[in-house]
Design a protein around this motif. Sequence first.
Motif, PDB file in Angstrom:
ATOM      1  N   GLU A   1      60.029  48.546  54.003  1.00  0.00           N
ATOM      2  CA  GLU A   1      59.418  47.224  54.032  1.00  0.00           C
ATOM      3  C   GLU A   1      59.214  46.738  52.592  1.00  0.00           C
ATOM      4  O   GLU A   1      58.722  47.481  51.758  1.00  0.00           O
ATOM      5  CB  GLU A   1      58.075  47.305  54.758  1.00  0.00           C
ATOM      6  N   PRO A   2      59.610  45.504  52.320  1.00  0.00           N
ATOM      7  CA  PRO A   2      59.455  44.984  50.944  1.00  0.00           C
ATOM      8  C   PRO A   2      57.987  44.991  50.530  1.00  0.00           C
ATOM      9  O   PRO A   2      57.103  44.786  51.354  1.00  0.00           O
ATOM     10  CB  PRO A   2      59.972  43.550  51.041  1.00  0.00           C
ATOM     11  N   GLU A   3      57.756  45.197  49.238  1.00  0.00           N
ATOM     12  CA  GLU A   3      56.387  45.193  48.757  1.00  0.00           C
ATOM     13  C   GLU A   3      56.333  44.618  47.352  1.00  0.00           C
ATOM     14  O   GLU A   3      57.332  44.571  46.636  1.00  0.00           O
ATOM     15  CB  GLU A   3      55.814  46.609  48.780  1.00  0.00           C
ATOM     16  N   VAL A   4      55.147  44.199  46.993  1.00  0.00           N
ATOM     17  CA  VAL A   4      54.886  43.706  45.646  1.00  0.00           C
ATOM     18  C   VAL A   4      54.621  44.920  44.756  1.00  0.00           C
ATOM     19  O   VAL A   4      53.866  45.827  45.139  1.00  0.00           O
ATOM     20  CB  VAL A   4      53.668  42.777  45.642  1.00  0.00           C
ATOM     21  N   THR A   5      55.254  44.942  43.592  1.00  0.00           N
ATOM     22  CA  THR A   5      55.019  46.038  42.654  1.00  0.00           C
ATOM     23  C   THR A   5      54.402  45.499  41.377  1.00  0.00           C
ATOM     24  O   THR A   5      54.623  44.329  41.008  1.00  0.00           O
ATOM     25  CB  THR A   5      56.320  46.797  42.332  1.00  0.00           C
ATOM     26  N   GLN A   6      53.630  46.343  40.723  1.00  0.00           N
ATOM     27  CA  GLN A   6      52.967  45.943  39.483  1.00  0.00           C
ATOM     28  C   GLN A   6      53.064  47.082  38.463  1.00  0.00           C
ATOM     29  O   GLN A   6      52.981  48.257  38.817  1.00  0.00           O
ATOM     30  CB  GLN A   6      51.480  45.635  39.723  1.00  0.00           C
ATOM     31  N   THR A   7      53.241  46.664  37.204  1.00  0.00           N
ATOM     32  CA  THR A   7      53.240  47.638  36.106  1.00  0.00           C
ATOM     33  C   THR A   7      52.482  47.070  34.925  1.00  0.00           C
ATOM     34  O   THR A   7      52.484  45.847  34.703  1.00  0.00           O
ATOM     35  CB  THR A   7      54.683  47.980  35.659  1.00  0.00           C
ATOM     36  N   PRO A   8      51.809  47.911  34.136  1.00  0.00           N
ATOM     37  CA  PRO A   8      51.556  49.323  34.418  1.00  0.00           C
ATOM     38  C   PRO A   8      50.462  49.475  35.467  1.00  0.00           C
ATOM     39  O   PRO A   8      49.824  48.488  35.832  1.00  0.00           O
ATOM     40  CB  PRO A   8      51.104  49.850  33.055  1.00  0.00           C
ATOM     41  N   SER A   9      50.215  50.680  35.905  1.00  0.00           N
ATOM     42  CA  SER A   9      49.122  50.896  36.850  1.00  0.00           C
ATOM     43  C   SER A   9      47.783  50.892  36.115  1.00  0.00           C
ATOM     44  O   SER A   9      46.762  50.510  36.675  1.00  0.00           O
ATOM     45  CB  SER A   9      49.307  52.206  37.616  1.00  0.00           C
ATOM     46  N   HIS A  10      47.814  51.313  34.855  1.00  0.00           N
ATOM     47  CA  HIS A  10      46.596  51.324  34.055  1.00  0.00           C
ATOM     48  C   HIS A  10      46.950  50.945  32.618  1.00  0.00           C
ATOM     49  O   HIS A  10      47.911  51.474  32.064  1.00  0.00           O
ATOM     50  CB  HIS A  10      45.944  52.719  34.086  1.00  0.00           C
ATOM     51  N   GLN A  11      46.210  50.020  32.070  1.00  0.00           N
ATOM     52  CA  GLN A  11      46.429  49.554  30.699  1.00  0.00           C
ATOM     53  C   GLN A  11      45.109  49.637  29.946  1.00  0.00           C
ATOM     54  O   GLN A  11      44.109  49.064  30.386  1.00  0.00           O
ATOM     55  CB  GLN A  11      46.932  48.114  30.726  1.00  0.00           C
ATOM     56  N   VAL A  12      45.158  50.328  28.831  1.00  0.00           N
ATOM     57  CA  VAL A  12      43.978  50.404  27.964  1.00  0.00           C
ATOM     58  C   VAL A  12      44.302  49.661  26.679  1.00  0.00           C
ATOM     59  O   VAL A  12      45.368  49.877  26.090  1.00  0.00           O
ATOM     60  CB  VAL A  12      43.598  51.866  27.650  1.00  0.00           C
ATOM     61  N   THR A  13      43.403  48.786  26.250  1.00  0.00           N
ATOM     62  CA  THR A  13      43.672  48.003  25.060  1.00  0.00           C
ATOM     63  C   THR A  13      42.391  47.803  24.257  1.00  0.00           C
ATOM     64  O   THR A  13      41.283  47.978  24.781  1.00  0.00           O
ATOM     65  CB  THR A  13      44.280  46.640  25.436  1.00  0.00           C
ATOM     66  N   GLN A  14      42.569  47.441  23.029  1.00  0.00           N
ATOM     67  CA  GLN A  14      41.426  47.139  22.170  1.00  0.00           C
ATOM     68  C   GLN A  14      41.077  45.670  22.296  1.00  0.00           C
ATOM     69  O   GLN A  14      41.967  44.813  22.465  1.00  0.00           O
ATOM     70  CB  GLN A  14      41.767  47.449  20.713  1.00  0.00           C
ATOM     71  N   MET A  15      39.812  45.374  22.195  1.00  0.00           N
ATOM     72  CA  MET A  15      39.345  43.987  22.221  1.00  0.00           C
ATOM     73  C   MET A  15      40.096  43.156  21.185  1.00  0.00           C
ATOM     74  O   MET A  15      40.313  43.604  20.058  1.00  0.00           O
ATOM     75  CB  MET A  15      37.844  43.965  21.918  1.00  0.00           C
ATOM     76  N   GLY A  16      40.532  41.973  21.604  1.00  0.00           N
ATOM     77  CA  GLY A  16      41.261  41.095  20.713  1.00  0.00           C
ATOM     78  C   GLY A  16      42.778  41.230  20.792  1.00  0.00           C
ATOM     79  O   GLY A  16      43.503  40.384  20.273  1.00  0.00           O
ATOM     80  N   GLN A  17      43.230  42.269  21.440  1.00  0.00           N
ATOM     81  CA  GLN A  17      44.673  42.479  21.579  1.00  0.00           C
ATOM     82  C   GLN A  17      45.221  41.666  22.751  1.00  0.00           C
ATOM     83  O   GLN A  17      44.504  41.307  23.683  1.00  0.00           O
ATOM     84  CB  GLN A  17      44.980  43.959  21.810  1.00  0.00           C
ATOM     85  N   GLU A  18      46.502  41.408  22.700  1.00  0.00           N
ATOM     86  CA  GLU A  18      47.200  40.715  23.789  1.00  0.00           C
ATOM     87  C   GLU A  18      47.713  41.745  24.786  1.00  0.00           C
ATOM     88  O   GLU A  18      48.178  42.831  24.388  1.00  0.00           O
ATOM     89  CB  GLU A  18      48.369  39.919  23.203  1.00  0.00           C
ATOM     90  N   VAL A  19      47.630  41.401  26.045  1.00  0.00           N
ATOM     91  CA  VAL A  19      48.224  42.254  27.072  1.00  0.00           C
ATOM     92  C   VAL A  19      49.070  41.408  28.003  1.00  0.00           C
ATOM     93  O   VAL A  19      48.791  40.223  28.228  1.00  0.00           O
ATOM     94  CB  VAL A  19      47.167  43.021  27.907  1.00  0.00           C
TER      95      VAL A  19
END
Lengths: 113, 115
Positions: free
Chosen positions: B1-19
């Motif tokens: 069955e088709p599904e929606v996928t997302q990446t990454p599963s977990h993202q850690v970043t510093q304040m002020g950074q772009e994601v």
Amino acid sequence: SQQGEEDPQALSIQEGENATMNCSYKTSINNLQWYRQNSGRGLVHLILIRSNEREKHSGRLRVTLDTSKKSSSLLITASRAADTASYFCATDEIKAAGNKLTFGGGTRVLVKP
Amino acid sequence: EPEVTQTPSHQVTQMGQEVILRCVPISNHLYFYWYRQILGQKVEFLVSFYNNEISEKSEIFDDQFSVERPDGSNFTLKIRSTKLEDSAMYFCASSREVTGADTQYFGPGTRLTVL
């Protein structure tokens, strides 16, 4: 209360029992959807009921909708330990553009084996 | 069955950074959405997108946020300068239609942690 409020907030039952949870909303809607979320995981769609429908079944799930009372209920029959999750109702308001869903706070269901 | 996928599963970043959070909606769907859920809170609508433009956005979706469909399969959410309060689970969703009777299918989410 806010759009899409579930009641109760938490529910603990024994395996095999039925679980019933309710959702109230405030505005006119196109449809109401129920989702399940296991802890920290994604939202799994369970069932959609349109505003002109009163009851819908899917497996062990039964959903009712009363637009005059602006409320919906989700019944899970013969519950299993795997049904342990949070359950959310989400409404698609008529006046909302872009098919925005408004979620309630959810009912946490614990099914004890 | 088709599904929606997302990446990454977990993202850690510093304040002020772009994601940039990435999503691949279900292939024959035309309507795309981003929602977020701060830990212990409700799922909140951020933005809906159709025909390469934003259909609706919430108050949360300020100038720091943008969405893009860079090709025929991906749908991205960019946060230009992350804040601590952007820490949340971000869900992408898609639907085939927006007739008022169509299911939105959600991806598994990306947990964003801003330090």
